[in-house]
Design a protein around this motif. Structure first.
Motif, PDB file in Angstrom:
ATOM      1  N   ASN A  44      58.350  59.730 -34.189  1.00  0.00           N
ATOM      2  CA  ASN A  44      59.439  59.009 -33.553  1.00  0.00           C
ATOM      3  C   ASN A  44      60.248  59.974 -32.703  1.00  0.00           C
ATOM      4  OD1 ASN A  44      58.817  56.618 -34.956  1.00  0.00           O
ATOM      5  ND2 ASN A  44      59.869  57.396 -36.753  1.00  0.00           N
ATOM      6  N   GLU A  45      60.452  59.612 -31.443  1.00  0.00           N
ATOM      7  CA  GLU A  45      61.266  60.442 -30.568  1.00  0.00           C
ATOM      8  C   GLU A  45      62.726  60.050 -30.753  1.00  0.00           C
ATOM      9  OE1 GLU A  45      57.915  60.843 -27.077  1.00  0.00           O
ATOM     10  OE2 GLU A  45      59.974  60.419 -26.561  1.00  0.00           O
ATOM     11  N   LEU A  46      63.544  61.026 -31.055  1.00  0.00           N
ATOM     12  CA  LEU A  46      64.959  60.773 -31.288  1.00  0.00           C
ATOM     13  C   LEU A  46      65.761  61.320 -30.108  1.00  0.00           C
ATOM     14  CD1 LEU A  46      65.100  61.750 -35.049  1.00  0.00           C
ATOM     15  CD2 LEU A  46      64.838  59.487 -34.065  1.00  0.00           C
ATOM     16  N   HIS A  47      65.841  60.527 -29.063  1.00  0.00           N
ATOM     17  CA  HIS A  47      66.604  60.907 -27.883  1.00  0.00           C
ATOM     18  C   HIS A  47      67.975  60.269 -27.967  1.00  0.00           C
ATOM     19  CE1 HIS A  47      63.267  62.817 -25.835  1.00  0.00           C
ATOM     20  NE2 HIS A  47      62.507  61.758 -26.100  1.00  0.00           N
ATOM     21  N   ASN A  48      68.961  60.971 -27.451  1.00  0.00           N
ATOM     22  CA  ASN A  48      70.322  60.493 -27.474  1.00  0.00           C
ATOM     23  C   ASN A  48      70.456  59.134 -26.790  1.00  0.00           C
ATOM     24  OD1 ASN A  48      72.677  61.199 -28.628  1.00  0.00           O
ATOM     25  ND2 ASN A  48      73.433  62.439 -26.936  1.00  0.00           N
ATOM     26  N   ARG A  49      69.703  58.929 -25.714  1.00  0.00           N
ATOM     27  CA  ARG A  49      69.819  57.680 -24.960  1.00  0.00           C
ATOM     28  C   ARG A  49      69.337  56.477 -25.779  1.00  0.00           C
ATOM     29  NH1 ARG A  49      65.796  60.689 -22.477  1.00  0.00           N
ATOM     30  NH2 ARG A  49      63.707  59.899 -22.817  1.00  0.00           N
ATOM     31  N   ASN A  50      68.473  56.719 -26.751  1.00  0.00           N
ATOM     32  CA  ASN A  50      67.975  55.627 -27.584  1.00  0.00           C
ATOM     33  C   ASN A  50      68.834  55.388 -28.813  1.00  0.00           C
ATOM     34  OD1 ASN A  50      65.787  55.409 -25.858  1.00  0.00           O
ATOM     35  ND2 ASN A  50      64.529  56.791 -27.080  1.00  0.00           N
ATOM     36  N   HIS A  97      72.274  55.393 -28.977  1.00  0.00           N
ATOM     37  CA  HIS A  97      73.626  54.920 -28.723  1.00  0.00           C
ATOM     38  C   HIS A  97      73.837  53.539 -29.329  1.00  0.00           C
ATOM     39  CE1 HIS A  97      75.201  58.013 -26.055  1.00  0.00           C
ATOM     40  NE2 HIS A  97      73.956  58.149 -25.626  1.00  0.00           N
TER      41      HIS A  97
END
Length: 115
Positions: A5-11, A13
């Motif tokens: 799982n990619e944990l990007h800040n944009r996802n 919020h």
């Protein structure tokens, strides 16, 4: 668990839309699921000396099917990614250890976990 799982800040919020409605939890009782079944207790009650690998397979089967769903050799083969002879041997060992039981009415070779 081998999840990628990619944990990007944009996802990650959370918008302010969730704060618009107030929830009154003091007057409501929350319905929480029944106590989770601990498959370890069931395995220890059956006093079977399974290898760690077999125990992991049993956990995967139980997580997928639980007490209510019926499964057969092909489902075991697909879920655990083993050949038919290995799946048959696993099912045989689980029946002998009194962990699963044959089920009638679904065709030959169908099983479910015993409660």
């Amino acid at each position: 668990m081998n999840e990628k799982n990619e944990l990007h800040n944009r996802n990650l919020h959370i918008s302010g839309l969730l704060n618009e409605e107030k929830v009154d939890i003091e007057n409501k009782k929350v319905d929480i699921q029944d106590e989770k079944v601990n498959i370890e207790n069931i395995l220890s009650e059956k006093s079977s000396d399974f290898s760690i690998k077999t125990t992991v397979h049993i956990h995967r089967l139980f997580d997928r099917f639980g007490f209510d769903e019926v499964f057969g050799r092909s489902a075991v083969m697909e879920l655990i990614e083993m050949k038919s002879s290995g799946a048959s041997k696993l099912i045989y060992n689980l029946v002998q250890a009194d962990i699963i039981e044959p089920v009638s009415g679904y065709g030959k070779g169908k099983y479910k976990f015993k409660k």
